[in-house]
Design an enzyme around this catalytic site. Structure first.
Site, PDB file in Angstrom:
ATOM      1  N   HIS A  92       0.856  -1.181   0.000  1.00 33.28           N
ATOM      2  CA  HIS A  92       0.000   0.000   0.000  1.00 33.28           C
ATOM      3  C   HIS A  92       0.894   1.234   0.000  1.00 33.28           C
ATOM      4  O   HIS A  92       2.102   1.127   0.117  1.00 33.28           O
ATOM      5  CB  HIS A  92      -0.902   0.010   1.247  1.00 33.28           C
ATOM      6  CG  HIS A  92      -0.121   0.060   2.512  1.00 33.28           C
ATOM      7  ND1 HIS A  92       0.372  -1.089   3.127  1.00 33.28           N
ATOM      8  CD2 HIS A  92       0.324   1.098   3.261  1.00 33.28           C
ATOM      9  CE1 HIS A  92       1.056  -0.755   4.200  1.00 33.28           C
ATOM     10  NE2 HIS A  92       1.049   0.572   4.312  1.00 33.28           N
ATOM     11  N   HIS A 135       6.024   6.350  -1.288  1.00 35.14           N
ATOM     12  CA  HIS A 135       6.717   5.185  -1.811  1.00 35.14           C
ATOM     13  C   HIS A 135       5.907   3.940  -1.458  1.00 35.14           C
ATOM     14  O   HIS A 135       5.030   3.992  -0.612  1.00 35.14           O
ATOM     15  CB  HIS A 135       8.121   5.067  -1.193  1.00 35.14           C
ATOM     16  CG  HIS A 135       8.070   4.834   0.275  1.00 35.14           C
ATOM     17  ND1 HIS A 135       7.862   5.845   1.182  1.00 35.14           N
ATOM     18  CD2 HIS A 135       8.161   3.697   1.008  1.00 35.14           C
ATOM     19  CE1 HIS A 135       7.841   5.345   2.402  1.00 35.14           C
ATOM     20  NE2 HIS A 135       8.015   4.039   2.330  1.00 35.14           N
TER      21      HIS A 135
END
Length: 189
Positions: free
Chosen positions: A43, A131
């Site tokens: 995620h 990220h």
């Protein structure tokens, strides 16, 4: 009182997750022992809330839902690889972004501000570095060899991901790593 370790995140498309798996396979080797992130756990975190009293979860979800409505859907382009703290001393490996950062920063800021103003959660002090973590290095055996692989993957195409909702997750730590259960997902726009 029961507490729930929780965070707010953007879920990834199947194509981005498949590309993250290809990136992990391209980096895997004798250069380092790496604990790869399970694809079901990948995620993009917007805000980590920590251990929150269970009684506050409904309020958190209401604030996230209202805030999500203020930001229009957008797309993210994942590209390249990086590491924290840096590529010469990697501890955590990630796939980066090359498109949609401004829109993502708008969503991040809206959630960070709303959580502070409405519920008193502290604002994040560190700069937002979006990220997707793909692995964590346990032992580094060949730094130069791993650096070569990083260089070869610097422009890796991680694919597009439509961002049209945000999700509040509960996080449970276990022997085989963390598991994440969605508490609620809320549409943007």
């Amino acid at each position: 009182m029961r507490r729930i370790r929780s965070f707010i995140a953007v879920e990834l498309s199947g194509s981005v997750i498949a590309k993250a798996q290809k990136l992990a396979a391209a980096i895997a080797g004798d250069e380092a022992e790496i604990n790869w992130v399970d694809t079901t756990a990948m995620h993009l975190t917007l805000k980590f809330l920590g251990d929150v009293p269970e009684t506050e979860m409904n309020d958190i979800c209401r604030v996230v839902e209202a805030t999500a409505k203020t930001v229009e859907p957008f797309e993210l382009m994942f590209r390249g690889i990086g590491a924290f703290p840096d590529l010469t001393n990697p501890k955590s490996l990630w796939m980066g972004l090359r498109g949609g950062q401004e829109e993502l920063a708008e969503l991040y800021t809206a959630i960070d501000v709303a959580m502070k103003e409405k519920l008193g959660f502290p604002r994040e002090r560190r700069a937002f570095q979006p990220h997707v973590t793909i692995g964590r290095i346990k032992h580094l055996h060949d730094p130069a060899g791993l650096a070569e692989k990083f260089a070869a993957m610097s422009s890796f195409d991680g694919d597009l991901c439509a961002v049209d909702e945000v999700t509040v997750f509960a996080s449970f730590l276990g022997r085989s790593g963390p598991t994440y259960d969605p508490i609620g997902s809320y549409e943007l726009g």
